[in-house]
Scaffold this active site. Structure first.
Site, PDB file in Angstrom:
ATOM      1  NE  ARG A  15      40.665 -43.794  38.582  1.00 36.39           N
ATOM      2  CZ  ARG A  15      39.401 -43.574  38.254  1.00 36.39           C
ATOM      3  NH1 ARG A  15      38.435 -44.174  38.909  1.00 36.39           N
ATOM      4  NH2 ARG A  15      39.103 -42.756  37.255  1.00 36.39           N
ATOM      5  CB  CYS A 240      31.325 -47.479  37.375  1.00 37.15           C
ATOM      6  SG  CYS A 240      30.901 -46.552  38.864  1.00 37.15           S
TER       7      CYS A 240
END
Ligand code: MG
Length: 304
Positions: A15, A240
């Site tokens: 993920r 991120c």
């Protein structure tokens, strides 16, 4: 050294890692990667997220990945969900555990979620209530717990407030995240010690990024104050997309090498994690940043 005998590894590579890949990874390669990580002994694996496909196209096939995974006793496949809509998509493909996230600062929450921290907590309250009504386990993340890429150092009391609210609304556990990889070990211990005055250590996990080389040191610092749940990403995949400058998560292989070498058990087979990462490297067409993955086990030179 004050160390736990056992650490529970939370695998976030499929993920948190794959969502940051520039190219779409084929669905069957994702399924094979998750299955290989489960074969290695990882028991809590974040498989994907149910976010808007136009914002995170890498996760557009999460439904299909979940449908193809073979259920296994003792293995929990987790989906990240931002809202009730995502939760409904997760429930529709049989997901039994979800992760929700907010941030410790309004600036990061606005950039990442499009709303203030308090608004996101209100949203998550509905998500957690519905997840629990459906019998799902919920893990809550607090992003930018030490450093915000927009506003700098984060006030520990602000993190504490968000963390306690997530636990109070029904999250079984928290992932405390150094989203951009800026924290250093003393800061890590100070924040965790603040939490541990009020929260059982089994409800706290740590999520570090190795952006500036402090990832493993921060893991060790966490264990020394009593944390026993550690997030990591196979191969050191990840970053991120909303945090400028963020590189990979701390690598599962590197954490396992360190833990096993100190006699801390995890139930995970390091070499099988490496095998999973190598297969993924061939899919991605590039090397992954895990140090152990690249160096392998230490060897003594032949005698003579
Ligand atoms: Mg991460």
């Amino acid at each position: 050294m004050n160390l736990p005998v056992w650490v529970r590894m939370v695998e976030v590579g499929p993920r948190d890692g794959l969502q940051n890949e520039p190219e779409r990874v084929p669905t069957e390669a994702k399924v094979a990667f998750v299955e290989a990580l489960a074969d290695a002994g990882l028991q809590w694996i974040e498989v994907g997220s149910f976010v808007r496909p136009d914002r995170v196209p890498q996760m557009a096939d999460t439904d299909e990945v979940f449908r193809r995974l073979r259920p296994r006793r003792g293995v929990t496949y987790v989906a990240l969900v931002p809202n009730v809509r995502g939760l409904e998509r997760a429930a529709a493909c049989g997901v039994r555990a979800v992760a929700v996230f907010t941030a410790a600062t309004d600036a990061f929450a606005r950039a990442n979620l499009g709303m203030s921290v308090d608004d996101s907590l209100r949203t998550l309250r509905d998500v957690v209530r519905e997840a629990q009504a459906g019998g799902m386990l919920v893990r809550g993340y607090v992003s930018v717990a030490w450093w915000c890429p927009y506003t700098g150092p984060v006030d520990p009391q602000a993190v504490r407030r968000v963390a306690l609210e997530l636990l109070e609304m029904g999250c079984a556990e928290l992932g405390v995240a150094d989203t951009v990889g800026a924290a250093t070990p003393r800061q890590v211990q100070e924040l965790l010690e603040l939490f541990l005055r009020e929260v059982c250590p089994h409800r706290l996990g740590v999520h570090f990024h190795d952006t500036r080389g402090t990832g493993l040191a921060n893991v060790l610092a966490s264990l020394q104050v009593g944390i026993t749940t550690v997030d990591a990403s196979a191969g050191g995949l990840g970053g991120c997309p909303f945090a400028p400058g963020a590189l990979g998560n701390v690598a599962t292989e590197d954490v396992l090498y360190m833990l096993h070498g100190m006699g801390v058990r995890t139930g995970v087979d390091l070499e099988r994690v490496c095998a999973a990462s190598r297969t993924l490297e061939s899919v991605l067409g590039r090397k992954l940043p895990s140090r152990y993955l690249q160096a392998g086990a230490p060897r003594a030179a032949a005698a003579g």
